[in-house]
Design a protein around this motif. Structure first.
Motif: not given
Lengths: 210, 210
Positions: A123-129
């Motif tokens: 979830e955080v990886a997608e937000a960072l992307h």
């Protein structure tokens, strides 16, 4: 109650809900920066923000939801690159800004913690992307202005120029764990500006033409 | 006891101590890859390796010491870049290798986990720095061969050429969280080879010469 103390659930900008949201997301960024993703809890964010933890759970679900929302909140903040009149100096200012985001307060710890948290949570990886994609898009004006001035050919992939300039900074700071010098920044800007001028960011890449 | 079962504490290569070390460091890498830094414990590494946990504590001190030693163990492994006869194709093979290290088993999870763990532990960050520095040094032969062929001028900073080629791959995979395409790899190799040929990696960088 006065206008200073709106009713609960008031969603107007500046109302209590908006203030609570800002307090919770700022507390999340502060906790992320000071203690890291592994140490954040809903309790610690609730205590720091002064918002009841039942409210935090209800709105954000948990730590991943908080970190994602905090990154999205950062994405919405106004940011635009400085325009100095040449592609090289614009890219140099950009990589200087990226570097100071990792080396100077107050962003220092948060920037690295967001990258670190992305390894732990999809979830955080997608937000960072999404955050980085937004930054690529906003920074791309540097390249569209350069194309308009004739410093790079039409058809140049503007966002790829941005990635090319900033990647060496992230690589040194977060992967090979080396200091970034002023020469490193000048080299990153110089290589990218020269490659853009040579048309390397248009069409299909291949062996360099001698 | 036979020669197959050396006495305890035997430090000869292939002896029990060497076998225990190899088992513990491999178990550390496996745990790191499968469960991540946050979930590794001395107990889990001991159980997985079949080595007593008192031995693990005595030799490595704890999780940070284990991860550091596992990275140092990886550093000692033989690795050399493929040499294909041109700077562009050598750099292309290098970035292809880096990419498959992050996208293909068995290294996939470990590579990302080592970068992630460096955010959590200064000891791991230093081990990662030494590992990457070793890789830069080993890959530099690509550039010294290119200089010998006249593809780049004398005085070219060979390790900086390597960083320049591989940084965009790490950036996409671990920072902006985007896929890496074959075109991205060709572009990274092409830009770097062209910049090396133009002498950008010698002396003090500045604005590109038109």
């Amino acid at each position: 109650m006065t206008s200073q103390h709106p009713t609960p659930g008031d969603a107007r900008p500046g109302g209590r809900t908006a203030r609570n949201t800002a307090a919770v997301l700022q507390a999340t960024l502060d906790e992320l920066g000071e203690r890291g993703y592994g140490a954040i809890t809903v309790d610690s964010v609730a205590a720091r923000s002064g918002v009841h933890k039942a409210t935090v759970y209800r709105r954000w679900g948990g730590v991943d939801g908080l970190v994602r929302a905090a990154l999205e909140h950062s994405t919405e903040r106004h940011w635009e690159p400085e325009l100095t009149g040449s592609l090289y100096t614009d890219l140099l200012r950009l990589v200087e800004t990226v570097t100071s985001g990792f080396t100077e307060a107050p962003e220092r710890e948060v920037s690295a913690a967001a990258v670190a948290a992305a390894f732990e949570s999809e979830e955080v990886a997608e937000a960072l992307h999404r955050f980085m994609s937004d930054r690529h898009r906003r920074a791309a004006v540097i390249v569209t202005e350069a194309i308009a001035r004739g410093e790079a050919p039409r058809g140049t992939d503007a966002e790829e120029v941005i990635r090319s300039a900033i990647a060496p900074v992230y690589y040194r700071l977060l992967i090979s764990r080396e200091p970034v010098t002023a020469d490193d920044l000048r080299r990153a800007a110089s290589i990218t500006a020269a490659a853009a001028a040579a048309g390397t960011f248009t069409g299909t890449p291949g062996p360099p033409t001698p």
